[in-house]
Design a protein around this motif. Structure first.
Motif, PDB file in Angstrom:
ATOM      1  N   PRO A   1      -5.681  -2.333  -6.703  1.00  0.00           N
ATOM      2  CA  PRO A   1      -6.081  -1.711  -5.426  1.00  0.00           C
ATOM      3  C   PRO A   1      -7.306  -2.335  -4.780  1.00  0.00           C
ATOM      4  CG  PRO A   1      -5.426  -0.030  -6.977  1.00  0.00           C
ATOM      5  CD  PRO A   1      -5.422  -1.322  -7.743  1.00  0.00           C
ATOM      6  N   LYS A   2      -8.261  -2.779  -5.602  1.00  0.00           N
ATOM      7  CA  LYS A   2      -9.483  -3.333  -5.008  1.00  0.00           C
ATOM      8  C   LYS A   2      -9.257  -4.682  -4.343  1.00  0.00           C
ATOM      9  CE  LYS A   2     -11.383  -5.719  -9.098  1.00  0.00           C
ATOM     10  NZ  LYS A   2     -10.242  -5.531 -10.000  1.00  0.00           N
ATOM     11  N   ASP A   3      -8.116  -5.305  -4.632  1.00  0.00           N
ATOM     12  CA  ASP A   3      -7.810  -6.604  -4.048  1.00  0.00           C
ATOM     13  C   ASP A   3      -6.907  -6.499  -2.816  1.00  0.00           C
ATOM     14  OD1 ASP A   3      -9.258  -7.935  -6.034  1.00  0.00           O
ATOM     15  OD2 ASP A   3      -7.520  -7.977  -7.385  1.00  0.00           O
ATOM     16  N   VAL A   4      -6.431  -5.296  -2.530  1.00  0.00           N
ATOM     17  CA  VAL A   4      -5.511  -5.127  -1.405  1.00  0.00           C
ATOM     18  C   VAL A   4      -6.288  -5.152  -0.092  1.00  0.00           C
ATOM     19  CG1 VAL A   4      -3.824  -3.606  -0.325  1.00  0.00           C
ATOM     20  CG2 VAL A   4      -3.909  -3.799  -2.812  1.00  0.00           C
ATOM     21  N   SER A   5      -5.782  -5.914   0.868  1.00  0.00           N
ATOM     22  CA  SER A   5      -6.457  -6.007   2.162  1.00  0.00           C
ATOM     23  C   SER A   5      -5.418  -6.066   3.267  1.00  0.00           C
ATOM     24  CB  SER A   5      -7.341  -7.263   2.215  1.00  0.00           C
ATOM     25  OG  SER A   5      -6.543  -8.429   2.071  1.00  0.00           O
TER      26      SER A   5
ATOM     27  N   ALA B   1     -13.170   4.045   3.758  1.00  0.00           N
ATOM     28  CA  ALA B   1     -14.404   3.921   2.979  1.00  0.00           C
ATOM     29  C   ALA B   1     -14.091   3.593   1.519  1.00  0.00           C
ATOM     30  CB  ALA B   1     -15.209   5.214   3.071  1.00  0.00           C
ATOM     31  N   LYS B   2     -13.013   4.164   1.006  1.00  0.00           N
ATOM     32  CA  LYS B   2     -12.616   3.913  -0.376  1.00  0.00           C
ATOM     33  C   LYS B   2     -12.017   2.521  -0.533  1.00  0.00           C
ATOM     34  CE  LYS B   2      -9.913   5.838  -4.192  1.00  0.00           C
ATOM     35  NZ  LYS B   2      -9.063   6.966  -4.651  1.00  0.00           N
TER      36      LYS B   2
ATOM     37  N   ALA C   1      -0.844  -2.209   0.921  1.00  0.00           N
ATOM     38  CA  ALA C   1      -1.799  -1.361   1.643  1.00  0.00           C
ATOM     39  C   ALA C   1      -1.116  -0.075   2.109  1.00  0.00           C
ATOM     40  CB  ALA C   1      -2.375  -2.117   2.833  1.00  0.00           C
ATOM     41  N   SER C   2       0.133  -0.181   2.531  1.00  0.00           N
ATOM     42  CA  SER C   2       0.887   0.997   2.974  1.00  0.00           C
ATOM     43  C   SER C   2       1.116   1.964   1.828  1.00  0.00           C
ATOM     44  CB  SER C   2       2.235   0.557   3.562  1.00  0.00           C
ATOM     45  OG  SER C   2       2.054  -0.271   4.689  1.00  0.00           O
TER      46      SER C   2
END
Length: 429
Positions: A35-39, A66-67, A326-327
Motif C-alpha cells: 500500500p505504501k508504494d501505490v500512487s 492523508a493516509k 489505488a482504486s
C-alpha cells in the motif's frame, strides 16, 4: 430495452479487459502492491445527496489522502438519476469512466454482465467478508464472483404508530399478513384510523412475494416465476390488503399521500424503509414523541418466512481503470468499519458491517430499529442484468390488479409474457 450484449458492447468488454490487465495499477490477477508504494490519481463518482450526505464522504476522502499521500482522489458528485446512463456510456466508449463508482445494488448484475466492473475477489478491496451482514453482501454477487463492497444499506420493514395499536388493544405488530389484515380492521373499528396505506409501487410488493416463497424469476432453471401459484397467493393477499385494510389510494400521488397520512396519525402501519423516518418524525403523530414510532420486520406469508429486499449502495471498481491498486485501497478504506461508523453517525444511514453498529451509531433510533430487521429479513433481488427493466411491466399490471381492472391471475400472466420479451431463453414456470 436491451435483450443481450451487442457486438459493439462485447468488443468493448474485451477492450476493457485488456486495458485492465495492462494498466499501471495492476489487476485482480496480479500480485497486489505494498500500500505504501501505490500512487496515482483516481476518480470517484458519488451519488450521495450533495447537501446532506456528501460532506461526510468528502471528509473521509481527505482522511484517505492523508493516509495514502501518493494517491489523489478526484471527487465528482453525480446525481443518482443520471449515473446509470452516464456510466454505461463512458464504460462502453472507454472514455471518461471513473475508477470507483457508488453503485445502486439493483445495478450490480447489469454492470457485471457487461464487463464494466471488475471482480474484487482476492484484491485489497475485499479482505474479510465475514463482518458484512448477509443481505448487503449478497448484493455484490454475480455468476459466482464478487463485484462490489457493501457501503450503505437499507431494507423494508413495518413502521407503526404504537399509540394507535395500543388504543385498538393490539399488543404488538403483526407477525403474519393474515394478522396484518385482521389488526388493520381492528384499528379502523376501534380508533377510526386506517390500518395501513398500500404503496402501489411494485418494489413494495416484494416482501409479499418473498414471504410466500415467490419471486420474479429463477436463474438456476431459467424460468419466469412471477405467475406461478406462490405468486398468485402473494398477489391475492396484496389485493385483500388493498380492499379490506387500506386507506383509499390516490395512484397519482400515492407515496406523498401515504406519508402524510401516516405522520398525521390517520394510518397506523406502513411497509416502509428507513429513508422515510426523518419525514415521519416531522408529523404530529411523532414530533416530540419519537418513541411512538415502532419498527418491526415485514410479516411472514404462506412460505412461513419474513423477507424483504436489500437496498443501498456498493462500491465498485471500473474494469478499465488504469489505477486498480489505488482504486482497491480507496474502496477498502471507504467501506471499513471506521468509515462506516463515521457515515452512520453523520448521515444516519445503515452500515453494512456488523462491527459498525456501535452504541453511538445505534443511539439513532432508526438505525437501532432497522438493525435486527436487516439481519433477519434482508435478501437481494434476483441477480439478473434485466432486473430493473422487469419492474416496469410488473408495476403496470400490479396497479391494474389493485384497481380491479385485471384479475390476479390474468395480471400475472400478462406480466410473465412481458418478462419473456426481456429474458431471452427463459420459459414461464
Amino acid at each position: 430495452m436491451r435483450r443481450g450484449i451487442s457486438i459493439a458492447a462485447a468488443v468493448t468488454v474485451v477492450a476493457l479487459s485488456a486495458s485492465a490487465c495492462g494498466g499501471s495499477g495492476g489487476s485482480a490477477s496480479s500480485k497486489p502492491k505494498d500500500p505504501k508504494d501505490v500512487s496515482g490519481t483516481i476518480t470517484y463518482w458519488d451519488t450521495s445527496d450533495a447537501a446532506t450526505e456528501a460532506p461526510a464522504y468528502q471528509a473521509l476522502i481527505k482522511e484517505f489522502e492523508a493516509k495514502y499521500p501518493k494517491i489523489k482522489v478526484n471527487y465528482q458528485p453525480v446525481p443518482f438519476t443520471d449515473i446509470e446512463q452516464k456510466f454505461k456510456s463512458a464504460a462502453k466508449s472507454g472514455k471518461g469512466a471513473p475508477d470507483v463508482i457508488r453503485t445502486d445494488v439493483g445495478l450490480m448484475a447489469e454492470y457485471a454482465s457487461l464487463g464494466y466492473i471488475a471482480p474484487l475477489d482476492g484484491t485489497a478491496a475485499l479482505k474479510d467478508t465475514s463482518d458484512f451482514n448477509t443481505g448487503p453482501m449478497n448484493t455484490t454477487k454475480y455468476n459466482g464472483k464478487t463485484y462490489g463492497v457493501p457501503s450503505v444499506t437499507d431494507t423494508l420493514g413495518i413502521l407503526y404508530n404504537k399509540d394507535l395499536l395500543k388504543k385498538a388493544g393490539i399488543a404488538g405488530p403483526p407477525a403474519t399478513w393474515d394478522e396484518f389484515i385482521a389488526d388493520a380492521k381492528t384499528i379502523k373499528q376501534k380508533t377510526g384510523a386506517y390500518g395501513t396505506y398500500v404503496n402501489p409501487d411494485a418494489y413494495f410488493l416484494l416482501p409479499l412475494l418473498y414471504s410466500n416463497g415467490a419471486d420474479m424469476a429463477d436463474t438456476s432453471s431459467k424460468k419466469i416465476t412471477i405467475s406461478d401459484d406462490k405468486a398468485v397467493t402473494a398477489l391475492t393477499t396484496a389485493k385483500k390488503i388493498y380492499d379490506e385494510a387500506s386507506m383509499k389510494v390516490d395512484f397519482a400521488n400515492a407515496y406523498q399521500n401515504m406519508q402524510t397520512a401516516f405522520k398525521n396519525g390517520k394510518v397506523a402501519m406502513l411497509v416502509q424503509g428507513p429513508w422515510s423516518v426523518s419525514d415521519d418524525l416531522t408529523g404530529p403523530a411523532f414530533k416530540g414523541k419519537e418513541s411512538n414510532l415502532g419498527f418491526a420486520p415485514v410479516p411472514a406469508g404462506a412460505g412461513g418466512t419474513a423477507q424483504a429486499p436489500t437496498g443501498g449502495h456498493d462500491l465498485t471498481v471500473y474494469q478499465g481503470s488504469r489505477n486498480l491498486d489505488a482504486s482497491y485501497l480507496f474502496t477498502q478504506f471507504m467501506t471499513s468499519t471506521a468509515s462506516q461508523i463515521t457515515i452512520a453517525e453523520k448521515n444516519g444511514t445503515l452500515p453494512t458491517r456488523k462491527s459498525a453498529y456501535t452504541d453511538a451509531v445505534t443511539a439513532d433510533a432508526k438505525i437501532a430499529g432497522f438493525e435486527p430487521i436487516l439481519a433477519k429479513t434482508a435478501r437481494p433481488r434476483v441477480a439478473l442484468p434485466q432486473v430493473g427493466s422487469l419492474f416496469t411491466p410488473m408495476q403496470q399490471n400490479y396497479a391494474k390488479i389493485l384497481q380491479g381492472d385485471e384479475s390476479v391471475k390474468s395480471g400475472l400472466d400478462a406480466t410473465a409474457k412481458q418478462f419473456q420479451q426481456l429474458l431471452p431463453g427463459y420459459s414461464v414456470g
